[in-house]
Design an enzyme around this catalytic site. Structure first.
Site, PDB file in Angstrom:
ATOM      1  N   GLY A   9       1.041 -11.114   2.911  1.00  0.00           N
ATOM      2  CA  GLY A   9      -0.300 -10.586   3.086  1.00  0.00           C
ATOM      3  C   GLY A   9      -1.050 -11.559   3.969  1.00  0.00           C
ATOM      4  NE  ARG A  13     -11.046  -7.619   3.149  1.00  0.00           N
ATOM      5  CZ  ARG A  13     -11.177  -6.686   2.532  1.00  0.00           C
ATOM      6  NH1 ARG A  13     -12.736  -6.303   2.924  1.00  0.00           N
ATOM      7  NH2 ARG A  13     -10.628  -5.718   2.235  1.00  0.00           N
ATOM      8  CG  MET A  14      -7.797 -12.296  -1.392  1.00  0.00           C
ATOM      9  SD  MET A  14      -8.926 -13.639  -1.728  1.00  0.00           S
ATOM     10  CE  MET A  14      -7.727 -14.941  -2.374  1.00  0.00           C
ATOM     11  CB  ALA A  99      -4.553 -14.021 -12.603  1.00  0.00           C
ATOM     12  CG  ASN A 101     -11.530 -13.297 -11.158  1.00  0.00           C
ATOM     13  OD1 ASN A 101     -11.585 -14.466 -10.612  1.00  0.00           O
ATOM     14  ND2 ASN A 101     -12.713 -12.647 -11.003  1.00  0.00           N
ATOM     15  CG  HIS A 132     -20.195  -6.913  -7.911  1.00  0.00           C
ATOM     16  ND1 HIS A 132     -20.170  -7.031  -9.493  1.00  0.00           N
ATOM     17  CD2 HIS A 132     -19.236  -7.734  -7.607  1.00  0.00           C
ATOM     18  CE1 HIS A 132     -19.304  -7.832 -10.116  1.00  0.00           C
ATOM     19  NE2 HIS A 132     -18.580  -8.489  -9.118  1.00  0.00           N
ATOM     20  CG  HIS A 133     -20.966  -6.039  -2.726  1.00  0.00           C
ATOM     21  ND1 HIS A 133     -20.419  -4.860  -2.325  1.00  0.00           N
ATOM     22  CD2 HIS A 133     -19.785  -6.954  -2.997  1.00  0.00           C
ATOM     23  CE1 HIS A 133     -19.174  -4.897  -2.527  1.00  0.00           C
ATOM     24  NE2 HIS A 133     -18.624  -5.981  -3.055  1.00  0.00           N
ATOM     25  CE  LYS A 136     -17.304  -4.122  -8.607  1.00  0.00           C
ATOM     26  NZ  LYS A 136     -15.997  -4.119  -8.076  1.00  0.00           N
ATOM     27  N   GLY A 142     -14.176  -5.247 -12.622  1.00  0.00           N
ATOM     28  CA  GLY A 142     -13.029  -5.357 -13.440  1.00  0.00           C
ATOM     29  C   GLY A 142     -13.252  -6.717 -14.419  1.00  0.00           C
ATOM     30  CB  THR A 143     -14.893  -9.761 -13.695  1.00  0.00           C
ATOM     31  OG1 THR A 143     -13.976 -10.161 -12.372  1.00  0.00           O
ATOM     32  CG2 THR A 143     -15.254 -11.247 -14.102  1.00  0.00           C
TER      33      THR A 143
HETATM   34  P1  NAD Z   1      -6.741  -6.828   2.834  1.00  0.00           P
HETATM   35  O1  NAD Z   1      -6.615  -5.720   3.012  1.00  0.00           O
HETATM   36  O2  NAD Z   1      -7.668  -7.794   3.639  1.00  0.00           O
HETATM   37  O3  NAD Z   1      -5.297  -7.712   3.303  1.00  0.00           O
HETATM   38  C1  NAD Z   1      -4.168  -7.262   2.648  1.00  0.00           C
HETATM   39  C2  NAD Z   1      -3.042  -7.694   3.656  1.00  0.00           C
HETATM   40  O4  NAD Z   1      -1.880  -7.330   3.343  1.00  0.00           O
HETATM   41  C3  NAD Z   1      -2.950  -6.835   5.181  1.00  0.00           C
HETATM   42  O5  NAD Z   1      -3.014  -7.880   6.186  1.00  0.00           O
HETATM   43  C4  NAD Z   1      -2.044  -5.783   5.112  1.00  0.00           C
HETATM   44  O6  NAD Z   1      -1.425  -5.958   6.522  1.00  0.00           O
HETATM   45  C5  NAD Z   1      -0.928  -6.578   4.150  1.00  0.00           C
HETATM   46  N1  NAD Z   1      -0.044  -5.797   3.603  1.00  0.00           N
HETATM   47  C6  NAD Z   1      -0.108  -4.700   3.326  1.00  0.00           C
HETATM   48  N2  NAD Z   1       1.344  -4.218   2.777  1.00  0.00           N
HETATM   49  C7  NAD Z   1       1.989  -4.921   2.686  1.00  0.00           C
HETATM   50  C8  NAD Z   1       3.296  -5.065   2.559  1.00  0.00           C
HETATM   51  N3  NAD Z   1       4.067  -4.007   2.158  1.00  0.00           N
HETATM   52  N4  NAD Z   1       3.923  -6.271   2.998  1.00  0.00           N
HETATM   53  C9  NAD Z   1       3.353  -7.336   3.548  1.00  0.00           C
HETATM   54  N5  NAD Z   1       1.984  -7.005   3.768  1.00  0.00           N
HETATM   55  C10 NAD Z   1       1.410  -6.149   3.402  1.00  0.00           C
HETATM   56  O7  NAD Z   1      -6.976  -7.423   1.357  1.00  0.00           O
HETATM   57  P2  NAD Z   1      -7.658  -8.501   0.559  1.00  0.00           P
HETATM   58  O8  NAD Z   1      -8.907  -8.567   0.253  1.00  0.00           O
HETATM   59  O9  NAD Z   1      -7.122  -9.772   1.249  1.00  0.00           O
HETATM   60  O10 NAD Z   1      -6.998  -8.386  -1.006  1.00  0.00           O
HETATM   61  C11 NAD Z   1      -5.405  -8.269  -1.023  1.00  0.00           C
HETATM   62  C12 NAD Z   1      -5.157  -7.945  -2.453  1.00  0.00           C
HETATM   63  O11 NAD Z   1      -5.655  -8.930  -3.308  1.00  0.00           O
HETATM   64  C13 NAD Z   1      -5.992  -6.574  -2.949  1.00  0.00           C
HETATM   65  O12 NAD Z   1      -4.822  -6.046  -3.914  1.00  0.00           O
HETATM   66  C14 NAD Z   1      -6.939  -7.267  -3.700  1.00  0.00           C
HETATM   67  O13 NAD Z   1      -7.650  -6.354  -4.703  1.00  0.00           O
HETATM   68  C15 NAD Z   1      -6.610  -8.452  -4.490  1.00  0.00           C
HETATM   69  N6  NAD Z   1      -7.462  -9.548  -4.890  1.00  0.00           N
HETATM   70  C16 NAD Z   1      -7.010  -9.943  -5.684  1.00  0.00           C
HETATM   71  C17 NAD Z   1      -8.122 -11.300  -6.311  1.00  0.00           C
HETATM   72  C18 NAD Z   1      -7.653 -11.912  -7.327  1.00  0.00           C
HETATM   73  O14 NAD Z   1      -8.568 -13.009  -7.765  1.00  0.00           O
HETATM   74  N7  NAD Z   1      -6.723 -11.513  -8.168  1.00  0.00           N
HETATM   75  C19 NAD Z   1      -9.187 -11.673  -5.530  1.00  0.00           C
HETATM   76  C20 NAD Z   1      -9.472 -10.784  -4.039  1.00  0.00           C
HETATM   77  C21 NAD Z   1      -8.381  -9.930  -4.049  1.00  0.00           C
END
Ligand code: NAD
Length: 243
Positions: A9, A13-14, A99, A101, A132-133, A136, A142-143
């Site tokens: 991924g 963003r993450m 996790a 979060n 939150h913003h 949302k 969720g937290t």
């Molecule tokens: P995002 O949409 O910006 O990025 C997701 C990325 O994953 C994209 O680049 C997309 O192309 C890629 N992707 C999608 N399907 C894929 C696959 N089958 N194989 C490989 N890559 C794939 O989303 P984000 O904001 O980065 O968030 C990603 C996930 O993390 C979401 O599920 C979000 O809820 C979760 N998240 C969790 C936490 C935490 O603390 N646990 C915090 C923030 C976000």
């Protein structure tokens, strides 16, 4: 050589936040994958996987991790309950941190909330407030939902105790109520306060998030930790030694 991470991924963003934070912790991204990339080839060069992609990717990723016996950190959310139950069985075959979060501060808030709810007892009224913003779409967050679960567990209450907002002639507050209030506005990344109020004193536990780098750094810390664990599913409470 240091730990080599496969970041799945990576274009999201993450993913970008994790790649940016890795050098701070002395870690390197050995391979960065996104939609359509060959995970098997990428994993050859890596010791541990971090996944923040899509819930649809989790099953294949876990199968690969199990086949190659690689530790994995899963941050991806959005799995249906039945789907997650199956995935957890697979995840338990390798060292896995999963996790919802990854913020160190929020995980400490979970632990502090459990301790405070246990110590303070039922004559301290509990209310949870989150902000939150404006974009949302769901409430409470969720937290906040996890904070409420912890409070209900400690007080041996069911979800019936939750009181979402108040309006009109509500009558006096009942000792078994747990108030929940969701504020929305502007660009707030995520604020959570747990308030314990008695006659004569009040304690407030507050966490304020202002940057997704907190989730990135938490997931990297989890990757360092999970690399030396036995197979099993862990969460951030385990990583931080808060259990
Ligand atoms: P995002 O949409 O910006 O990025 C997701 C990325 O994953 C994209 O680049 C997309 O192309 C890629 N992707 C999608 N399907 C894929 C696959 N089958 N194989 C490989 N890559 C794939 O989303 P984000 O904001 O980065 O968030 C990603 C996930 O993390 C979401 O599920 C979000 O809820 C979760 N998240 C969790 C936490 C935490 O603390 N646990 C915090 C923030 C976000």
């Amino acid at each position: 050589m240091g730990l080599r991470i496969l970041l799945n991924g990576a274009k999201g963003r993450m993913g970008q936040a994790i790649a940016a934070a890795a050098p701070e912790l002395g870690l390197s991204i050995g391979a960065a994958t996104d939609v359509g990339d060959n995970l098997g080839a990428a994993l050859e060069k890596c010791d541990v996987i971090i996944d923040f992609s899509s819930h649809q990717a989790t099953s294949a990723l876990l199968e690969l991790a199990v086949a190659r016996r690689k530790p994995i950190v899963i941050g991806t959310t959005g799995h249906a309950a039945a789907e997650k139950a199956k995935l957890l069985q697979l995840a338990a075959q390798v060292p896995c941190v999963w996790a919802g979060n990854f913020s160190v501060g929020v995980n400490l808030l979970f632990a502090l909330t459990r301790r405070a709810a246990g110590v303070l007892g039922n004559d301290y009224d509990v209310e949870v407030v989150e902000m939150h913003h404006r974009f949302k779409k769901d409430a409470p967050s969720g937290t906040a939902a996890r904070l409420l679960e912890i409070i209900l567990e400690e007080r041996k209450l069911t979800a019936k105790a939750l009181r979402h907002g108040r309006e009109g002639i509500t009558g006096e507050r009942q000792p078994t109520e747990v108030g929940v209030h969701a504020l929305r506005g502007g660009d707030v990344v995520g604020d959570h306060t747990v308030m314990f109020a008695a006659l004569g004193e009040r304690i407030e536990l507050t966490h304020k998030a202002s940057d997704r780098g907190i989730f990135a750094r938490g997931s990297l810390r989890a990757a360092q930790w999970v690399a030396t664990q036995k197979p099993g599913v862990y969460d951030m409470q385990d990583v931080l030694g808060l259990r």
